[in-house]
Enzyme design. Structure first.
Site, PDB file in Angstrom:
ATOM      1  N   LYS A  16      52.409  43.751  39.680  1.00  0.00           N
ATOM      2  CA  LYS A  16      52.673  44.685  40.779  1.00  0.00           C
ATOM      3  C   LYS A  16      54.126  44.438  41.189  1.00  0.00           C
ATOM      4  O   LYS A  16      54.441  44.098  42.339  1.00  0.00           O
ATOM      5  CB  LYS A  16      51.676  44.420  41.919  1.00  0.00           C
ATOM      6  CG  LYS A  16      51.701  45.425  43.043  1.00  0.00           C
ATOM      7  CD  LYS A  16      51.092  46.776  42.689  1.00  0.00           C
ATOM      8  CE  LYS A  16      51.309  47.762  43.813  1.00  0.00           C
ATOM      9  NZ  LYS A  16      50.973  49.144  43.450  1.00  0.00           N
TER      10      LYS A  16
ATOM     11  N   ASP B  47      40.872  38.626  37.566  1.00  0.00           N
ATOM     12  CA  ASP B  47      39.485  38.542  38.039  1.00  0.00           C
ATOM     13  C   ASP B  47      38.909  39.944  38.201  1.00  0.00           C
ATOM     14  O   ASP B  47      37.817  40.259  37.737  1.00  0.00           O
ATOM     15  CB  ASP B  47      39.439  37.797  39.380  1.00  0.00           C
ATOM     16  CG  ASP B  47      38.022  37.711  39.933  1.00  0.00           C
ATOM     17  OD1 ASP B  47      37.121  37.343  39.157  1.00  0.00           O
ATOM     18  OD2 ASP B  47      37.823  38.038  41.111  1.00  0.00           O
TER      19      ASP B  47
HETATM   20  C1  IPM Z   1      34.989  34.517  37.710  1.00  0.00           C
HETATM   21  C2  IPM Z   1      34.315  34.388  39.054  1.00  0.00           C
HETATM   22  C3  IPM Z   1      35.025  33.302  39.837  1.00  0.00           C
HETATM   23  C4  IPM Z   1      36.461  33.719  40.043  1.00  0.00           C
HETATM   24  C5  IPM Z   1      34.369  32.968  41.192  1.00  0.00           C
HETATM   25  C6  IPM Z   1      32.905  32.654  41.040  1.00  0.00           C
HETATM   26  C7  IPM Z   1      35.101  31.866  41.890  1.00  0.00           C
HETATM   27  O1  IPM Z   1      34.307  35.599  39.719  1.00  0.00           O
HETATM   28  O2  IPM Z   1      34.939  33.550  36.924  1.00  0.00           O
HETATM   29  O3  IPM Z   1      35.550  35.571  37.427  1.00  0.00           O
HETATM   30  O4  IPM Z   1      36.771  34.469  40.970  1.00  0.00           O
HETATM   31  O5  IPM Z   1      37.293  33.286  39.240  1.00  0.00           O
HETATM   32 MN    MN Z   2      35.191  37.244  38.618  1.00  0.00          MN
END
Ligand code: IPM
Ligand code: MN
Length: 356
Positions: A189, A245
């Site tokens: 971004k 994520d």
């Molecule tokens: C992932 C999960 C994790 C993250 C969580 C559970 C902390 O969503 O492995 O993608 O956000 O990395």
């Molecule tokens: Mn995740």
């Protein structure tokens, strides 16, 4: 080969799906004459219940001593609805990533031809999709400075990156692209965020070392859109922790079968392999969860940690075969008959055994 594997099966359906991957590991090791030593460790809600810590020291030591970690899933609904909980299973996962130095998260999205109609997206859009996210995993807003001020009425989280962190993840992205379709997309971004400008600048500076890789730079909001419009256009996408994520959850929908998707978290010394799905507590103990994500994570382990492409390919072939023969769990819709977690694992093991 002598392979020391830490197995952390975790919560919910974790133990059931991991058990099937361990069965496959057994069959493969006999076939290829590997000696596998498994050490089991506690993590997640079960570790909080028993040790008061979602990633106990004993577990960390087991992981550190291993050549690779096979991970199940963590999470328990009893913590989700309790904002006052002091320890949460997810903290264990973040601590594990940080302590083991697992800085790169590889999340492939593959469309299986035999399941193409399972996707909510139109067939002509998703055909030939074969992309992989390289998500930064030990930095960014997940680990930056955070806190509260003004008697708790002001909260902040900071996205922090240094050049080295960006360089090492981009390096991996470039190397992966060279082995694939030679396309690398830097997702950021940079029109708004300073940390994103550092990402872009760093990747730009590395371009000349990889003249065979075609690099593109796209803003994360545009990628969120194009990813479901034209997923087959992408090859390797490299991005920060939070963007990765979000986008990898989105990407998992493309194949229509989250239960099938594996992942790898790679560090300088160790690596961890896990299905991308969560702990799916409603299905725990019922022998109905899809073990394929875990079994394909094992295939990634043989490829990335042990450089054994042959073993990896046989596992992948066995999975393809099970999908083609419709030996699938109930999350894969459209089959008249569904099979249990252990049935699917048995079928895959038998196929590998019969392979000459
Ligand atoms: C992932 C999960 C994790 C993250 C969580 C559970 C902390 O969503 O492995 O993608 O956000 O990395
Ligand atoms: Mn995740």
């Amino acid at each position: 080969m002598d392979l020391n594997i830490a197995v952390l099966s975790g919560d919910g359906i974790g133990p059931e799906v991991t058990n099937e991957a361990v069965k496959v590991m057994d069959v493969i090791s006999k076939k290829f004459d590997h000696k596998i030593n498994i050490s089991e460790g506690l993590t997640g809600a079960i570790a909080i219940d028993r040790k008061g810590n979602p990633y106990p020291d004993e577990t960390h030591q087991i992981c550190e001593k291993s050549d690779a970690v096979l991970f199940g899933a963590i999470g328990d609904p009893k913590y989700d609805n309790d904002p006052s909980a002091k320890v949460r299973p997810e903290q264990g996962l973040l601590e594990m990533r940080k302590k083991l130095g697992l800085y790169a998260n590889l999340r492939p999205t593959i469309v299986f031809e035999s399941l193409i109609n399972n996707s909510p997206l139109k067939k002509d859009r998703i055909q030939n999709t074969d992309l992989i996210f390289v998500r930064e995993l030990t930095g960014g807003i997940y680990f930056g400075e955070r806190g509260r001020k003004d008697n708790g009425n002001f909260a902040y989280d900071t996205c922090e990156y240094n050049r080295h962190e960006v360089e090492r993840i981009a390096q991996l992205g470039f190397e992966m692209a060279l082995k694939r379709k030679r396309k690398l997309c830097c997702v950021d971004k940079a029109n708004v965020l300073e940390s994103s400008r550092l990402w872009r600048e760093t990747v730009q500076n590395m371009e000349s070392r990889f003249p065979d890789v075609k690099v593109s730079y796209e803003f994360v909001d545009a990628v969120a859109m194009r990813l479901i419009q034209w997923p087959s256009e992408y090859d390797v996408l490299v991005t920060s922790n939070l963007f990765g994520d979000i986008l990898t959850d989105e990407a998992s929908v493309i194949s229509g079968s989250m239960g099938l998707m594996p992942s790898a978290s790679i560090g300088a010394k160790n690596a961890l392999y896990e299905p991308i799905h969560g702990s799916y507590p409603q299905a725990a103990g019922k022998n109905i969860a899809n073990p394929v994500g875990s079994i394909l994570s094992l295939a990634m382990m043989f490829e990335h940690s042990f450089n054994r492409e042959k073993e990896s390919n046989i596992i992948k072939q066995a999975v393809q075969h099970s999908l083609k023969e419709k030996i699938t769990t109930q999350d894969i819709h459209g089959n008249d008959k569904t099979y249990s977690t252990s049935d699917v694992g048995d079928f895959i093991c038998n196929y590998i055994n019969s392979f000459s």
